[in-house]
Write a protein that holds these residues in place. Structure first.
Motif, PDB file in Angstrom:
ATOM      1  N   ALA A   2       0.815  -1.215   0.000  1.00 19.58           N
ATOM      2  CA  ALA A   2       0.000   0.000   0.000  1.00 19.58           C
ATOM      3  C   ALA A   2       0.844   1.258   0.000  1.00 19.58           C
ATOM      4  N   THR A   5       0.215   5.119   4.089  1.00 19.64           N
ATOM      5  CA  THR A   5      -1.218   5.309   4.289  1.00 19.64           C
ATOM      6  C   THR A   5      -1.461   6.300   5.406  1.00 19.64           C
ATOM      7  N   THR A   7      -4.438   8.441   7.641  1.00 21.04           N
ATOM      8  CA  THR A   7      -5.844   8.604   8.020  1.00 21.04           C
ATOM      9  C   THR A   7      -5.952   9.629   9.142  1.00 21.04           C
ATOM     10  N   LYS A   9      -8.507  11.408   5.979  1.00 22.63           N
ATOM     11  CA  LYS A   9      -8.218  12.278   4.832  1.00 22.63           C
ATOM     12  C   LYS A   9      -8.650  13.712   5.097  1.00 22.63           C
ATOM     13  N   CYS A  23      -0.225   7.504  10.442  1.00 19.66           N
ATOM     14  CA  CYS A  23       0.599   7.235   9.270  1.00 19.66           C
ATOM     15  C   CYS A  23       1.198   5.846   9.406  1.00 19.66           C
ATOM     16  N   GLN A  25       3.392   2.712   7.026  1.00 19.61           N
ATOM     17  CA  GLN A  25       4.024   2.298   5.774  1.00 19.61           C
ATOM     18  C   GLN A  25       4.384   0.826   5.853  1.00 19.61           C
ATOM     19  N   GLY A 103       2.382   9.949   1.554  1.00 17.32           N
ATOM     20  CA  GLY A 103       0.983   9.595   1.656  1.00 17.32           C
ATOM     21  C   GLY A 103       0.128  10.601   0.911  1.00 17.32           C
TER      22      GLY A 103
END
Lengths: 111, 113
Positions: A2, A5, A7, A9, A23, A25, A103
């Motif tokens: 992925a 990432t 969150t 947004k 965050c 990774q 991200g």
């Protein structure tokens, strides 16, 4: 795979509230960092980490805390939100070739 | 301290026009240089990089050459498309500065059909 990432947004906070921007990774990168993006100012470094258990301040650290308990996660905490913290926040990790993977960002509004 | 200065925008071009975005840097040491691109509503993506003097980075028709004598890393593309509309950031890192990425202010490019 992925990448990085972030969150949430989008987030709206009231002045004085606290929150954590997440965050994560999945690339096993040691180096991670948080930036904020404001119009006409490019991206400014808030905090960074060269590995689990190690964090350091960037250019604009005031009002933010970070921790790095695992390689994968690097959350950013706003202790008491202020309107000046209205911004777009980006988390990034650094690859072996010194390129950064970013991200998709968290757009935060403090009212 | 280390810093990056890039051409102010916004820049508006017609399709197939030539694009140049100027970037100069100040650094104590020998930085690695990067161009990142941010499409509307998205995060930043690495466009190209150069790690030593006279290196040329290239990707998607974009090129930039690391010029130590002029401390510059100008971005060029010979024929832009509408899909190249984005914000472009010049950036540098230094090993001696913990590999922190320092950005220019960004240049907004709009390509009209």
């Amino acid at each position: 795979n992925a990448g990085v990432t972030q969150t949430p947004k989008f987030q709206v906070l009231k002045t004085g509230q606290s929150m954590t921007l997440q965050c994560a990774q999945d690339m096993n990168h040691e180096y991670m960092s948080w930036y904020r993006q404001d119009p006409g100012m490019g991206l400014r470094l808030i905090h960074y980490s060269v590995g689990a258990g190690i964090t350091d301040q960037g250019e604009v650290p005031n009002g933010y805390n970070v921790s790095r308990s695992t390689t994968e996660d690097f959350p950013l905490r706003l202790l008491s939100a202020a309107p000046s913290q209205t911004s777009v926040y980006f988390c990034a990790s650094m690859t072996r070739n010194y390129g950064y993977t970013f991200g998709s960002g968290t757009r935060l509004t403090v009212v | 301290g280390d810093s990056v200065t890039q051409m102010e925008g916004p820049v508006t071009l017609s399709e197939e026009a030539f694009l140049t975005i100027n970037c100069t840097y100040t650094a104590t040491g020998y930085p690695s240089l990067f161009w990142y691109v941010q499409y509307p509503g998205e995060g930043l993506q690495l466009l190209l990089k150069a790690t030593k003097a006279d290196d040329k980075g290239s990707n998607k028709g974009f090129e930039a050459t690391y010029r130590k004598e002029t401390t510059s890393f100008h971005l060029e593309k010979g024929s832009v498309q509408v899909s190249d509309s984005a914000v472009y950031f010049c950036a540098l890192i230094l090993r001696s500065n913990d590999y922190k990425l320092s950005f220019g202010a960004g240049t907004t490019v709009t390509v009209r059909a």
